[in-house]
Write an enzyme that holds these catalytic residues in place. Sequence first.
Site, PDB file in Angstrom:
ATOM      1  N   CYS A 249       0.841  -1.192   0.000  1.00 10.87           N
ATOM      2  CA  CYS A 249       0.000   0.000   0.000  1.00 10.87           C
ATOM      3  C   CYS A 249       0.878   1.245   0.000  1.00 10.87           C
ATOM      4  CB  CYS A 249      -0.887   0.006   1.231  1.00 10.87           C
ATOM      5  SG  CYS A 249      -1.801  -1.535   1.403  1.00 10.87           S
TER       6      CYS A 249
ATOM      7  N   ARG B  45       1.528   1.687  -5.820  1.00 11.01           N
ATOM      8  CA  ARG B  45       1.765   0.649  -4.814  1.00 11.01           C
ATOM      9  C   ARG B  45       0.495  -0.152  -4.508  1.00 11.01           C
ATOM     10  NH1 ARG B  45       6.629   1.778  -1.894  1.00 11.01           N
ATOM     11  NH2 ARG B  45       5.960   0.250  -0.390  1.00 11.01           N
TER      12      ARG B  45
ATOM     13  N   TRP C 264      -3.821  -1.966  -1.466  1.00  5.99           N
ATOM     14  CA  TRP C 264      -3.830  -3.235  -2.200  1.00  5.99           C
ATOM     15  C   TRP C 264      -4.281  -4.258  -1.172  1.00  5.99           C
ATOM     16  CZ3 TRP C 264      -1.579  -8.098  -2.052  1.00  5.99           C
ATOM     17  CH2 TRP C 264      -1.605  -8.840  -3.250  1.00  5.99           C
TER      18      TRP C 264
ATOM     19  N   ASN D  99       0.561  -0.256   6.254  1.00  2.00           N
ATOM     20  CA  ASN D  99       1.051  -1.018   5.103  1.00  2.00           C
ATOM     21  C   ASN D  99       1.668  -2.295   5.654  1.00  2.00           C
ATOM     22  OD1 ASN D  99       2.149  -1.840   2.658  1.00  2.00           O
ATOM     23  ND2 ASN D  99       3.940  -0.496   2.813  1.00  2.00           N
ATOM     24  N   GLY D 100       1.229  -3.452   5.187  1.00  2.00           N
ATOM     25  CA  GLY D 100       1.808  -4.709   5.659  1.00  2.00           C
ATOM     26  C   GLY D 100       0.753  -5.651   6.190  1.00  2.00           C
TER      27      GLY D 100
ATOM     28  N   GLU E 177      10.306 -12.421 -20.567  1.00  2.00           N
ATOM     29  CA  GLU E 177       9.976 -11.049 -20.182  1.00  2.00           C
ATOM     30  C   GLU E 177       8.933 -10.457 -21.145  1.00  2.00           C
ATOM     31  OE1 GLU E 177      10.217  -9.240 -17.742  1.00  2.00           O
ATOM     32  OE2 GLU E 177      10.069  -7.176 -18.421  1.00  2.00           O
TER      33      GLU E 177
ATOM     34  N   LYS F 252       5.275  -9.130 -19.973  1.00  2.35           N
ATOM     35  CA  LYS F 252       4.779  -7.778 -20.242  1.00  2.35           C
ATOM     36  C   LYS F 252       3.389  -7.841 -20.871  1.00  2.35           C
ATOM     37  CE  LYS F 252       6.721  -5.768 -18.315  1.00  2.35           C
ATOM     38  NZ  LYS F 252       7.918  -6.053 -17.555  1.00  2.35           N
TER      39      LYS F 252
ATOM     40  N   GLU G  98       0.730  -9.069 -18.246  1.00  2.00           N
ATOM     41  CA  GLU G  98       0.345  -8.225 -17.121  1.00  2.00           C
ATOM     42  C   GLU G  98      -0.421  -6.975 -17.525  1.00  2.00           C
ATOM     43  OE1 GLU G  98       3.472  -6.910 -14.434  1.00  2.00           O
ATOM     44  OE2 GLU G  98       4.838  -6.572 -16.074  1.00  2.00           O
TER      45      GLU G  98
ATOM     46  N   HIS H 280       9.036 -30.538 -27.171  1.00  2.00           N
ATOM     47  CA  HIS H 280       8.804 -31.468 -26.057  1.00  2.00           C
ATOM     48  C   HIS H 280       7.414 -31.315 -25.453  1.00  2.00           C
ATOM     49  CE1 HIS H 280      12.903 -32.895 -26.203  1.00  2.00           C
ATOM     50  NE2 HIS H 280      13.302 -31.632 -26.295  1.00  2.00           N
TER      51      HIS H 280
ATOM     52  N   LYS I 131       2.892  -2.280  -7.583  1.00  2.00           N
ATOM     53  CA  LYS I 131       4.274  -2.078  -8.006  1.00  2.00           C
ATOM     54  C   LYS I 131       5.262  -2.789  -7.087  1.00  2.00           C
ATOM     55  CE  LYS I 131       7.456  -0.146 -10.537  1.00  2.00           C
ATOM     56  NZ  LYS I 131       7.691  -0.796 -11.846  1.00  2.00           N
TER      57      LYS I 131
HETATM   58  O1  M6R Z   1      10.701  -4.246  -7.238  1.00  2.00           O
HETATM   59  P1  M6R Z   1      11.134  -5.564  -7.810  1.00  2.00           P
HETATM   60  O2  M6R Z   1      12.032  -5.420  -8.971  1.00  2.00           O
HETATM   61  O3  M6R Z   1      11.746  -6.465  -6.759  1.00  2.00           O
HETATM   62  O4  M6R Z   1       9.814  -6.271  -8.280  1.00  2.00           O
HETATM   63  C1  M6R Z   1       9.821  -7.593  -8.725  1.00  2.00           C
HETATM   64  C2  M6R Z   1       8.559  -7.938  -9.481  1.00  2.00           C
HETATM   65  O5  M6R Z   1       7.447  -7.840  -8.640  1.00  2.00           O
HETATM   66  C3  M6R Z   1       8.356  -7.028 -10.690  1.00  2.00           C
HETATM   67  O6  M6R Z   1       9.440  -7.072 -11.562  1.00  2.00           O
HETATM   68  C4  M6R Z   1       7.079  -7.410 -11.457  1.00  2.00           C
HETATM   69  O7  M6R Z   1       7.229  -8.668 -12.037  1.00  2.00           O
HETATM   70  C5  M6R Z   1       6.751  -6.344 -12.505  1.00  2.00           C
HETATM   71  N1  M6R Z   1       5.375  -5.983 -12.409  1.00  2.00           N
HETATM   72  C6  M6R Z   1       7.016  -6.775 -13.880  1.00  2.00           C
HETATM   73  O8  M6R Z   1       6.677  -5.824 -14.825  1.00  2.00           O
END
Ligand code: M6R
Length: 615
Positions: free
Chosen positions: A2, A30, A77, A103-104, A489, A493, A496, A512, A610
């Site tokens: 959060c 966040r 969140w 937060n937490g 990756e 992208k 997500e 396979h 994030k």
């Molecule tokens: O802050 P971080 O780099 O540790 O975050 C890791 C992942 O949560 C982050 O890379 C996530 O996969 C992204 N949303 C990817 O775009």
Amino acid sequence: MCGILGTVIHEGSEPLRSTLIGGLRAVEYRGYDSSGVAVLGSDGVMLSKRAGKISVLEDYLGEEPLVGSVGLGHTRWATHGEPNDVNSHPHQDNHETITLVHNGIIENYSELKLGLIAKGIHFHSETDTEVVANLIGYLYENEYPGNLIDAVRHACRQLKGSFSLVIMARDNPRMLIGVRQQMPLLVGHGKHASYLGSDVTAFLSMTRDVTYLEDGEMAVLDHDTVRFIDIATGKQIEKKRERVDWDIEQAQKGGFDTFMLKEIHEQPQVLRQMLERYLPSPAEPVYLPGLDEFFEDHDTRLISLVGCGTAWHACKVGRYVLEGLAKIPCRVEYAHEAQYHFAPIDDSAVTIAISQSGETADTLGAVKAQKALGSRSIAICNVVGSSLTRIADFTLYTTAGPEISVASTKAFTCQLTMLYLMGLWLAERNGSLDPDELRRLKAELIAIPDKMAAILHSKKQIDRLARVYRQVNHMYFLGRGLSYPVAMEGALKLKEISYVHAEGYAGGEMKHGAIALIEPGFPSCILAPQSPLLEKMVANMEEILARKGEVMVLTNNPDRFSQYDVHVFSFPDCPQLYSPLLMSLPLQLFAYYSAMLRGCDIDQPRNLAKSVVVE
Ligand code: M6R
């Protein structure tokens, strides 16, 4: 996960709406399923909270200026209880004396709740946070009357889990308390007001002078003074102020429609700056101050790379880079696996933890676990002063600047760049690379930002490709060697932000099992940089075409594909080693345009946040 923010005006009262709403907007990345604000003014506490994005809260507030001397805000969140108005923060105790944001996760909240219910306290929400508000409220009223600091301290000592809190009391109109326990929190020192925030962007438009809290510490903002207290002993502690070098423009959209598009476009510039700092010329050694001392007298026999999501993909590329350049065996694990799977590791190992935010709970856990077994640790991180940089023995900063969009872009290419720099640095130090080759690779790395800029100039081609594939529900991304993590990756992208099911696969693995899904029209993206593996990728492509699948190719050898009925995006020539940097951009743009065509919320995709600060 959060975003939290608090402020105390040093004298008088003022409208706090723009500070609170502006600050929450800056940390909305966040978490964004609900939000709320509370201010303490002459008529007591005014609290407003709403499910949905901050814009919903703003509509609800109408013209309300939120006048007060103390204020706090939260963007959520959800962890405990669905995102509705009642579960949103801030939360209050039964008597509305204490108002706080959190937060937490409070792990023992059920047990504490039962104890409070037995004392006659009622609960309205399903959250763990309301338990904290009532615990502090009870202690403040019954055991430490008039002493908010001790009430908070003693409440914190009963809490188990990870939390940062910002707390105000109705009868204390000039005080705000912040506590940190395994969740980030820092103080901002402004001229006319002081701030507490889950990250610096929460108050960056007001001040860049900050103090980072450590676990078990409390900050007491009172008029124009800020005190720091050790929660366990109650003793005051001295802490230093630091100045952050981010500025507010970096945390704004700067004329782009979304943060993601802005951050994609920033890549040539941030990489250029990063290289100017760490590799000003091919004739000079890579400049990574402090790394010499770190490796001095250390016979490194293993590098263990850990991270999550995009950062884990950087780890996977890093393995090829470090093994190839420095000839040191590497292993890569998801941080959440590494922290519970105690693969053999000892003091001959170096753990490299990669994280944009430096707050990812899984990554912090992996570093702690591997450190406990003797490994030394390096953080590759973007956020100065973040938790990861505090627990790692050494930090290499990626200098990408604030990354706001949930989908990581520039942080990823900066992480890769740091891995290349580290590989070149180790190769030079260990003598594992011929000096002419080393100089050539340095020069080629310095040339990458201009090539990235050239790719961005061709972005319309990627837009057209996204239109070709606008109806698809599934997609494969295939690569081999260095391109395999880049394929993963690219798939992440797309998944997500556009919610298209995508999988990144090693080209050789297709036959396979995964090839079973190929049927007429099934789309695949083939990553085919010029390399000894190019022909193997051509063979994979042929297998797909033979089954009438649709193919899009990313290559810097377009001639090789001219005879095929495939869509080709051509990127500039570069050594195979650096192809992940150049292929990342078209993949990011492809995901971006695909999400735009589907009308998705690009910067704040559903269910994500994030910083993933819970396990
Ligand atoms: O802050 P971080 O780099 O540790 O975050 C890791 C992942 O949560 C982050 O890379 C996530 O996969 C992204 N949303 C990817 O775009």
